[in-house]
Design a protein around this motif. Structure first.
Motif, PDB file in Angstrom:
ATOM      1  N   HIS A   1      -4.339  -6.447 -10.289  1.00  0.00           N
ATOM      2  CA  HIS A   1      -3.037  -5.796 -10.459  1.00  0.00           C
ATOM      3  C   HIS A   1      -2.902  -5.211 -11.864  1.00  0.00           C
ATOM      4  O   HIS A   1      -2.333  -4.127 -12.047  1.00  0.00           O
ATOM      5  CB  HIS A   1      -1.912  -6.798 -10.204  1.00  0.00           C
ATOM      6  CG  HIS A   1      -1.516  -6.923  -8.764  1.00  0.00           C
ATOM      7  ND1 HIS A   1      -1.066  -5.853  -8.024  1.00  0.00           N
ATOM      8  CD2 HIS A   1      -1.506  -7.995  -7.931  1.00  0.00           C
ATOM      9  CE1 HIS A   1      -0.787  -6.257  -6.794  1.00  0.00           C
ATOM     10  NE2 HIS A   1      -1.056  -7.549  -6.707  1.00  0.00           N
TER      11      HIS A   1
ATOM     12  N   GLU B   1      -4.417 -10.483   0.595  1.00  0.00           N
ATOM     13  CA  GLU B   1      -3.255 -10.100   1.397  1.00  0.00           C
ATOM     14  C   GLU B   1      -1.978 -10.708   0.822  1.00  0.00           C
ATOM     15  O   GLU B   1      -0.950 -10.030   0.699  1.00  0.00           O
ATOM     16  CB  GLU B   1      -3.455 -10.573   2.840  1.00  0.00           C
ATOM     17  CG  GLU B   1      -2.318 -10.201   3.774  1.00  0.00           C
ATOM     18  CD  GLU B   1      -2.542 -10.708   5.186  1.00  0.00           C
ATOM     19  OE1 GLU B   1      -1.631 -10.558   6.014  1.00  0.00           O
ATOM     20  OE2 GLU B   1      -3.622 -11.256   5.464  1.00  0.00           O
TER      21      GLU B   1
ATOM     22  N   ALA C   1      -2.364   1.901   2.905  1.00  0.00           N
ATOM     23  CA  ALA C   1      -2.898   1.449   1.620  1.00  0.00           C
ATOM     24  C   ALA C   1      -2.721   2.441   0.489  1.00  0.00           C
ATOM     25  O   ALA C   1      -3.215   2.222  -0.599  1.00  0.00           O
ATOM     26  CB  ALA C   1      -4.387   1.136   1.779  1.00  0.00           C
TER      27      ALA C   1
ATOM     28  N   GLY D   1      -0.712  -8.809  -2.202  1.00  0.00           N
ATOM     29  CA  GLY D   1      -0.337  -7.404  -2.051  1.00  0.00           C
ATOM     30  C   GLY D   1      -1.488  -6.429  -2.096  1.00  0.00           C
ATOM     31  O   GLY D   1      -1.280  -5.223  -2.308  1.00  0.00           O
ATOM     32  N   PHE D   2      -2.708  -6.901  -1.902  1.00  0.00           N
ATOM     33  CA  PHE D   2      -3.889  -6.049  -1.891  1.00  0.00           C
ATOM     34  C   PHE D   2      -4.291  -5.719  -0.460  1.00  0.00           C
ATOM     35  O   PHE D   2      -3.998  -6.467   0.480  1.00  0.00           O
ATOM     36  CB  PHE D   2      -5.077  -6.787  -2.533  1.00  0.00           C
ATOM     37  CG  PHE D   2      -5.242  -6.538  -4.001  1.00  0.00           C
ATOM     38  CD1 PHE D   2      -6.288  -5.773  -4.482  1.00  0.00           C
ATOM     39  CD2 PHE D   2      -4.352  -7.097  -4.915  1.00  0.00           C
ATOM     40  CE1 PHE D   2      -6.455  -5.561  -5.840  1.00  0.00           C
ATOM     41  CE2 PHE D   2      -4.512  -6.894  -6.271  1.00  0.00           C
ATOM     42  CZ  PHE D   2      -5.569  -6.116  -6.732  1.00  0.00           C
TER      43      PHE D   2
ATOM     44  N   GLU E   1      -0.443   3.174  -1.628  1.00  0.00           N
ATOM     45  CA  GLU E   1       0.136   2.702  -2.877  1.00  0.00           C
ATOM     46  C   GLU E   1      -0.320   1.290  -3.225  1.00  0.00           C
ATOM     47  O   GLU E   1       0.163   0.710  -4.188  1.00  0.00           O
ATOM     48  CB  GLU E   1       1.672   2.740  -2.783  1.00  0.00           C
ATOM     49  CG  GLU E   1       2.240   4.133  -2.602  1.00  0.00           C
ATOM     50  CD  GLU E   1       1.821   5.087  -3.718  1.00  0.00           C
ATOM     51  OE1 GLU E   1       1.778   4.635  -4.887  1.00  0.00           O
ATOM     52  OE2 GLU E   1       1.512   6.249  -3.421  1.00  0.00           O
ATOM     53  N   ARG E   2      -1.183   0.710  -2.427  1.00  0.00           N
ATOM     54  CA  ARG E   2      -1.653  -0.645  -2.681  1.00  0.00           C
ATOM     55  C   ARG E   2      -3.005  -0.600  -3.370  1.00  0.00           C
ATOM     56  O   ARG E   2      -3.829   0.263  -3.073  1.00  0.00           O
ATOM     57  CB  ARG E   2      -1.791  -1.424  -1.368  1.00  0.00           C
ATOM     58  CG  ARG E   2      -0.499  -1.616  -0.622  1.00  0.00           C
ATOM     59  CD  ARG E   2      -0.775  -2.115   0.797  1.00  0.00           C
ATOM     60  NE  ARG E   2      -1.348  -3.441   0.813  1.00  0.00           N
ATOM     61  CZ  ARG E   2      -1.825  -4.026   1.917  1.00  0.00           C
ATOM     62  NH1 ARG E   2      -1.833  -3.356   3.061  1.00  0.00           N
ATOM     63  NH2 ARG E   2      -2.301  -5.247   1.874  1.00  0.00           N
TER      64      ARG E   2
ATOM     65  N   HIS F   1      -4.752  -2.042 -11.896  1.00  0.00           N
ATOM     66  CA  HIS F   1      -4.044  -1.052 -11.071  1.00  0.00           C
ATOM     67  C   HIS F   1      -2.847  -0.478 -11.836  1.00  0.00           C
ATOM     68  O   HIS F   1      -2.607   0.740 -11.812  1.00  0.00           O
ATOM     69  CB  HIS F   1      -3.585  -1.724  -9.778  1.00  0.00           C
ATOM     70  CG  HIS F   1      -2.962  -0.786  -8.795  1.00  0.00           C
ATOM     71  ND1 HIS F   1      -3.667   0.216  -8.165  1.00  0.00           N
ATOM     72  CD2 HIS F   1      -1.685  -0.690  -8.330  1.00  0.00           C
ATOM     73  CE1 HIS F   1      -2.856   0.881  -7.349  1.00  0.00           C
ATOM     74  NE2 HIS F   1      -1.660   0.348  -7.442  1.00  0.00           N
TER      75      HIS F   1
END
Length: 392
Positions: free
Chosen positions: A381, A56, A23, A59-60, A25-26, A384
């Protein structure tokens, strides 16, 4: 149906601990709830499972965490994920979240001093975003919206119900008055007072509780006030008195609009969808658990106003909810991500703000539900990306 997770750790599967490494980079989202002695954590498990699956797909790394186990001074958190194939909740260690999505389900839990302290600490973390800081207070909402020209026109006259003369004054101006608990949920505790001066018992009080509703007829304002106080959940539960709006009806049943607004992938408020709820035959609200039904808003508006005016009312509703959401966020002085709203449509097609919920319930309309889940992570996102840009 999902089974409740057992409290015995031996009955819980274990997730691989390398999730923490994967995780790095997620974006990481923790669904925050509260501990429960019998079922490990509280909340709508189906909703949590849907959130984890959508996260999921987007992309989390997402997991469920409780207030007690979210240690802000530690690099990892003990939490839960869901294995759909085995229908079991899995306990494991996860990385510190970058986003905390507050889904503590009950006001009384959120008001506990140690919970409020933890939420305040989360909100102050420079590397963490908190979605849904707290439940809304109805009186605060009406104060905020009444203070500004852009939103006061949507607000029915509303007063704090502190004494008998407040109710008496409202009934002199309005033949129908709603009495609402400031911290109410799902319509419990809402009352209506209807004044019919020509009758021997002119005051008609209807009270909605968890099982149904009761009706009382009173001869004087003094007796009415005694009944109201007797039916309030407790002396410490504050109420507001609000002008009753004669809602548009279809087949004799009033309806209102339920809107969901969320921030999108650019960090801007956007309408996710609008549904409609029609009241049950004997209910004073449109809540589905109280006999209300889910309806198509455009169909109802066309039935009442015709095609052309219905389109205008619907367009006005879209504009109204975005204006209201922006004003509520600014007035609250805290970053928000989503809210649902109840809007009334009167017999002339005017829109009225009734309520906003900072922790929206699951919408039953499939298209709204799907988009609402995706938008949570799309906005995640966006946050982030901003954080990564600030680090460069």
């Amino acid at each position: 149906m999902l089974r409740k997770a057992a409290a015995d750790p031996a009955l819980l599967a274990r997730a691989p601990t390398d999730a923490i490494v994967q995780a790095q980079e997620r974006p990481v989202l923790a669904i925050l709830t509260i501990d429960d002695d019998l079922q490990l954590f509280r909340g709508n498990r189906q909703n949590f499972a849907d959130l984890l699956k959508t996260g999921e797909d987007q992309g989390f790394l997402a997991y469920v965490a409780t207030v007690r186990h979210l240690k802000l001074d530690a690099p990892r958190v003990q939490g839960f994920t869901y294995n759909a194939a085995k229908d079991v909740w899995i306990k494991s260690w996860f990385p510190r979240p970058t986003i905390v999505y507050n889904r503590i389900p009950q006001r009384e839990d959120e008001r506990l001093p140690w919970v409020r302290k933890k939420l305040a600490r989360i909100a102050s973390q420079p590397d963490m975003a908190l979605f849904n800081r707290r439940f809304f207070n109805k009186w605060s909402l009406f104060k905020w919206l009444s203070a500004y020209k852009s939103t006061r026109g949507y607000v029915p006259e509303t007063k704090r119900l502190t004494e008998q003369r407040v109710l008496s004054g409202m009934l002199k101006r309005h033949p129908l008055v709603y009495l609402k608990p400031v911290r109410g949920k799902a319509g419990v505790g809402i009352m209506t007072v209807k004044l019919s001066p020509e009758k021997n018992l002119p005051y008609r009080l209807q009270v909605q509780d968890e099982k149904g509703s009761s009706t009382y007829h009173c001869a004087t304002i003094g007796r009415l006030w005694t009944r109201v106080r007797a039916n309030a959940p407790s002396e410490s539960e504050p109420y507001i008195a609000q002008r009753g709006i004669p809602l548009a009806k279809v087949n004799g049943r009033p309806f209102d609009l339920r809107a969901l607004v969320q921030k999108n992938a650019e960090g801007v408020w956007e309408l996710t969808g609008i549904g409609a709820r029609m009241a049950g035959m004997s209910s004073i609200t449109t809540h589905v658990p109280r006999g209300g039904s889910i309806e198509d808003p455009e169909r109802l508006l066309v039935a009442v106003f015709g095609q052309e005016k219905a389109q205008q009312v619907f367009a006005n509703a879209r504009h109204a909810v975005l204006t209201l959401a922006s004003r509520i966020e600014r007035a609250s002085r805290s970053r928000m991500f989503e809210m649902s709203m109840d809007l009334g449509v009167d017999e002339q097609g005017n829109l009225w703000f009734f309520e906003a919920n900072s922790k929206p319930m699951k919408f039953d309309e499939p298209h709204i539900r799907k988009k609402s889940l995706e938008r949570i992570f799309q906005y995640g996102h966006y946050l982030h990306r901003r954080r990564q840009q600030e680090r460069r």
